[in-house]
Write an enzyme that holds these catalytic residues in place. Structure first.
Site, short mmCIF file in Angstrom:
data_model
loop_
_atom_site.label_atom_id
_atom_site.label_comp_id
_atom_site.label_asym_id
_atom_site.label_seq_id
_atom_site.Cartn_x
_atom_site.Cartn_y
_atom_site.Cartn_z
N ASP A 77 0.72 -1.76 -0.05
CA ASP A 77 -0.18 -0.03 -0.10
C ASP A 77 1.03 1.03 -0.17
O ASP A 77 1.87 1.18 -0.48
CB ASP A 77 -1.07 0.17 1.13
CG ASP A 77 -0.30 0.16 2.44
OD1 ASP A 77 0.92 0.12 2.46
OD2 ASP A 77 -0.67 0.62 3.42
N SER A 78 0.54 2.37 -0.23
CA SER A 78 1.31 3.89 -0.21
C SER A 78 1.14 3.90 1.41
O SER A 78 2.12 5.53 1.33
CB SER A 78 0.17 4.57 -0.96
OG SER A 78 -0.68 5.38 -0.67
N GLY A 79 1.22 3.72 2.59
CA GLY A 79 0.68 4.73 3.37
C GLY A 79 0.29 5.56 3.49
O GLY A 79 0.23 6.06 4.86
N GLY A 80 -0.57 5.77 2.35
CA GLY A 80 -1.47 7.36 2.47
C GLY A 80 -2.54 6.44 4.00
O GLY A 80 -2.87 7.03 4.56
N PHE A 81 -3.08 5.82 4.46
CA PHE A 81 -4.07 5.24 4.66
C PHE A 81 -3.26 5.02 6.47
O PHE A 81 -3.92 5.28 7.32
CB PHE A 81 -4.65 3.54 4.40
CG PHE A 81 -6.22 3.17 5.90
CD1 PHE A 81 -7.12 3.76 5.29
CD2 PHE A 81 -5.94 1.92 6.65
CE1 PHE A 81 -8.34 3.26 6.15
CE2 PHE A 81 -6.86 2.14 6.98
CZ PHE A 81 -7.83 1.65 7.06
N ASP A 103 -7.82 -8.02 -0.22
CA ASP A 103 -7.75 -7.99 1.42
C ASP A 103 -7.91 -7.68 2.29
O ASP A 103 -8.93 -6.45 2.41
CB ASP A 103 -5.57 -6.98 1.66
CG ASP A 103 -6.41 -5.28 1.42
OD1 ASP A 103 -6.22 -4.95 1.10
OD2 ASP A 103 -6.00 -5.39 2.63
N CYS A 119 -7.23 -27.62 6.42
CA CYS A 119 -5.60 -26.80 6.60
C CYS A 119 -4.89 -27.57 7.33
O CYS A 119 -5.58 -29.39 8.05
CB CYS A 119 -6.16 -25.54 7.23
SG CYS A 119 -6.59 -25.69 9.04
N CYS A 160 -6.96 -27.78 11.33
CA CYS A 160 -7.94 -29.53 11.22
C CYS A 160 -7.44 -30.45 10.91
O CYS A 160 -7.69 -31.18 11.37
CB CYS A 160 -8.93 -28.84 10.32
SG CYS A 160 -10.24 -27.27 10.91
N HIS A 168 -5.79 -21.53 9.87
CA HIS A 168 -6.50 -22.10 9.88
C HIS A 168 -7.43 -20.57 9.24
O HIS A 168 -9.09 -21.10 7.97
CB HIS A 168 -8.12 -22.82 11.40
CG HIS A 168 -9.42 -22.69 10.49
ND1 HIS A 168 -10.03 -23.95 9.75
CD2 HIS A 168 -10.35 -21.42 10.72
CE1 HIS A 168 -11.01 -23.91 9.27
NE2 HIS A 168 -11.71 -22.83 10.20
ZN LIG Z 1 -9.06 -25.47 9.30
#
Ligand SMILES: [Zn+2]
Length: 376
Positions: free
Chosen positions: A90-94, A270, A310, A313, A340
């Protein structure tokens, strides 16, 4: 470099393939967030095992720590953090925007005091491009101002949102100039702003498309607005962007938001939700969400989700054990639950890609909603 090919479409939903300097990304895709150069608590190898194809890094935080000299010595962020597949920063703006009263925005850029050591810093579109060039991010985001949902205690007005959007556009043009001057060979994405106003979103989009950037993001959503406003903007903007370029919805969201976004023509997502919620004991499953802190899991021998493949699990970790680790504050707990939740998100995208390839996305969507509503 960036090349984007559409493989299949169904309605507005798209199945695509994105070629970047550090590898290929199958879309639609979810990108785990690695703010400080780490997806919290998850080994790089685990990320690869669960099918992560591209991860995020954070320009603002990496600029402050470890600093550009260190990253430069490593030839970029990939080698520094041991992740050799694509990275988006990201640009750093946020982050600057999130500093609230501690920053001052002007036409030139944003002045603020470092939250690490109090140093006076000045982040501009040019500096953001310079940092992201050192990071060698496959996808570089333009420096923008994220228009807030509320401004000084009132809902952001149309004229406030317009001024903010126009500032972001001027910054976008400066980013393009600096990106080219630096000879950066990665891909620069523009960010559509405009707050909750469709007409402003269209003006932003039109001006950004005129810059002919390789990809576009939809910013300024998931900033505290009611869900219906978010849905309205997500339904409005994606399909108006150029069809042959990737579309990225920033900072969104729940599993249902991702499905909705794909249905509206978004290719990339994201969100900190899978990892942050994992650390808070909030787990996503095929049959709804599960709160591992709930006392009913104290002696629960079931895995988090019997349909999940996963590592957590599949290796037989029980809800009772995770409940216990959480109560004791053991670091293995959030490691297992982050694996998970991230796997759940990545697998969700995998299922959508398959459904789109087979022309059964609409039917899949109905089935997924029914599964999720069933309850754990
Ligand atoms: Zn899982």
């Amino acid at each position: 470099m960036l090349q984007f090919d559409l493989i299949a479409t169904e309605g507005l939903a798209r199945r695509g393939r994105l070629r970047l300097n550090h590898g290929v990304v199958e879309t639609p895709i979810f990108m785990p967030v690695g703010t400080y150069g780490t997806v919290k608590g998850v080994l790089p190898q685990s990320l690869r095992d669960m099918g992560a194809q591209i991860i995020l890094g954070n320009t603002f935080h990496l600029w402050l720590r470890p600093g550009l000299d260190v990253i430069r010595a490593f030839g970029g962020l990939h080698r520094f953090e041991g992740w050799h597949a694509p990275i988006l920063t990201d640009s750093g703006g946020f982050q600057v925007w999130s500093l609230g009263e501690m920053r001052r925005i002007s036409e030139e850029g944003v002045r603020f005091a470092s939250p690490v050591n109090g140093d006076k810093l000045f982040l501009t579109p040019e500096v953001s491009m310079q940092i992201q060039t050192v990071l060698d991010s496959d996808i570089v985001m333009q420096f923008d101002e994220c228009t807030p949902y509320e401004t000084r205690g009132h809902l952001t007005t149309e004229s406030e949102a317009r001024a903010s959007m126009e500032l972001s556009l001027r910054w976008a043009r400066r980013c393009v100039t600096e990106f080219e001057r630096l000879g950066n060979r990665n891909a620069l994405f523009g960010i559509v702003q405009g707050g909750m106003f469709e007409s402003l979103r269209e003006a932003s989009l039109e001006a950004l498309v005129a810059l002919d950037l390789p990809g576009y993001a939809i910013g300024g959503v998931s900033v505290g607005e009611p869900k219906e406003d978010m849905r309205r903007i997500v339904a409005h903007t994606p399909h108006r962007l150029p069809a042959h370029k990737p579309r990225y919805l920033m900072g969104v969201g729940t599993p249902e938001d991702l499905v909705e976004g794909v249905a509206c023509g978004v290719d990339m997502f994201d969100c900190v939700m899978p990892t942050r919620n994992a650390r808070n004991g909030h787990l996503f499953t095929r049959h709804g969400d599960l709160r591992i802190r709930n006392a009913r899991h104290k002696a629960d021998e079931a895995p988090i989700d019997e349909t999940c493949g996963c590592h957590t699990c599949a290796s037989g970790v029980s809800r009772a054990y995770l409940h216990h680790l959480d109560r004791c504050g053991e670091m293995l707990g959030p490691m297992l639950t982050s694996i998970h939740n991230l796997h759940f998100y990545l697998n969700l995208m995998h299922e959508m890609r398959q459904a789109l390839e087979q022309g059964r996305f609409a039917a899949w969507r109905v089935g997924f909603a029914a599964d999720r509503a069933r309850g754990v």
